[in-house]
Design a protein around this motif. Structure first.
Motif, PDB file in Angstrom:
ATOM      1  N   UNK A 129       0.822  -1.213   0.000  1.00 28.66           N
ATOM      2  CA  UNK A 129       0.000   0.000   0.000  1.00 28.66           C
ATOM      3  C   UNK A 129       0.854   1.261   0.000  1.00 28.66           C
ATOM      4  N   UNK A 130       1.977   1.227   0.701  1.00 29.64           N
ATOM      5  CA  UNK A 130       2.881   2.381   0.689  1.00 29.64           C
ATOM      6  C   UNK A 130       3.441   2.585  -0.721  1.00 29.64           C
ATOM      7  N   UNK A 131       3.759   1.512  -1.410  1.00 29.52           N
ATOM      8  CA  UNK A 131       4.242   1.609  -2.783  1.00 29.52           C
ATOM      9  C   UNK A 131       3.177   2.155  -3.724  1.00 29.52           C
ATOM     10  N   UNK A 132       1.940   1.694  -3.565  1.00 25.60           N
ATOM     11  CA  UNK A 132       0.849   2.210  -4.399  1.00 25.60           C
ATOM     12  C   UNK A 132       0.603   3.691  -4.131  1.00 25.60           C
ATOM     13  N   UNK A 133       0.657   4.083  -2.853  1.00 22.07           N
ATOM     14  CA  UNK A 133       0.493   5.492  -2.509  1.00 22.07           C
ATOM     15  C   UNK A 133       1.607   6.331  -3.136  1.00 22.07           C
ATOM     16  N   UNK A 134       2.814   5.826  -3.109  1.00 25.29           N
ATOM     17  CA  UNK A 134       3.939   6.523  -3.734  1.00 25.29           C
ATOM     18  C   UNK A 134       3.747   6.685  -5.229  1.00 25.29           C
ATOM     19  N   UNK A 135       3.212   5.649  -5.881  1.00 27.15           N
ATOM     20  CA  UNK A 135       2.959   5.748  -7.320  1.00 27.15           C
ATOM     21  C   UNK A 135       1.900   6.805  -7.626  1.00 27.15           C
ATOM     22  N   UNK A 136       0.833   6.828  -6.846  1.00 24.00           N
ATOM     23  CA  UNK A 136      -0.234   7.802  -7.073  1.00 24.00           C
ATOM     24  C   UNK A 136       0.274   9.221  -6.826  1.00 24.00           C
ATOM     25  N   UNK A 137       1.008   9.413  -5.727  1.00 22.43           N
ATOM     26  CA  UNK A 137       1.541  10.740  -5.432  1.00 22.43           C
ATOM     27  C   UNK A 137       2.550  11.183  -6.492  1.00 22.43           C
ATOM     28  N   UNK A 138       3.381  10.259  -6.934  1.00 22.92           N
ATOM     29  CA  UNK A 138       4.350  10.585  -7.977  1.00 22.92           C
ATOM     30  C   UNK A 138       3.683  10.949  -9.288  1.00 22.92           C
ATOM     31  N   UNK A 139       2.604  10.252  -9.610  1.00 21.60           N
ATOM     32  CA  UNK A 139       1.877  10.535 -10.850  1.00 21.60           C
ATOM     33  C   UNK A 139       1.277  11.942 -10.827  1.00 21.60           C
ATOM     34  N   UNK A 172       3.101  16.731 -12.921  1.00 16.98           N
ATOM     35  CA  UNK A 172       2.585  17.958 -13.544  1.00 16.98           C
ATOM     36  C   UNK A 172       2.788  19.202 -12.672  1.00 16.98           C
ATOM     37  N   UNK A 173       2.701  19.043 -11.354  1.00 10.32           N
ATOM     38  CA  UNK A 173       2.897  20.182 -10.456  1.00 10.32           C
ATOM     39  C   UNK A 173       4.343  20.672 -10.532  1.00 10.32           C
ATOM     40  N   UNK A 174       5.282  19.740 -10.518  1.00 12.77           N
ATOM     41  CA  UNK A 174       6.701  20.111 -10.587  1.00 12.77           C
ATOM     42  C   UNK A 174       7.016  20.750 -11.937  1.00 12.77           C
ATOM     43  N   UNK A 175       6.465  20.200 -13.013  1.00 17.24           N
ATOM     44  CA  UNK A 175       6.687  20.778 -14.338  1.00 17.24           C
ATOM     45  C   UNK A 175       6.143  22.200 -14.395  1.00 17.24           C
ATOM     46  N   UNK A 176       4.977  22.418 -13.811  1.00 16.09           N
ATOM     47  CA  UNK A 176       4.386  23.758 -13.829  1.00 16.09           C
ATOM     48  C   UNK A 176       5.247  24.737 -13.044  1.00 16.09           C
TER      49      UNK A 176
END
Length: 83
Positions: A32-42, A46-50
């Motif tokens: 679940x921690x890995x899945x949360x990391x994937x969702x947050x990274x996804x 776009x936020x970092x690019x902006x």
């Protein structure tokens, strides 16, 4: 191309599991921690690019002579078409 990237990322995660001595399949909390990391990274990409590629507005100061001529209204004869 997506399959190759997915295979490479999966290989990297498998290598990380081996280095950290995590069971495979991972225990539920680790998974679940890995899945949360994937969702947050996804959502973070776009936020970092902006933030990095935000275009700033630039303001140019016009020449006072051009600014005064641009503010004068046009005369009616200048807008009429000849006839």
């Amino acid at each position: 191309m997506g399959y190759i990237i997915s295979l490479g990322v999966g290989f990297g995660v498998g290598l990380l599991y081996w280095l950290l001595k995590v069971q495979s399949p991972a225990p539920p909390l680790i998974a679940l921690a890995g899945l949360l990391g994937m969702v947050l990274g996804e959502h973070a990409i776009p936020v970092v690019k902006a933030q990095f590629f935000a275009q700033t507005a630039t303001v140019q100061v016009a020449d006072p002579q051009q600014a005064s001529s641009a503010q004068k209204p046009a005369t009616p004869s200048a807008t009429k078409k000849g006839g």
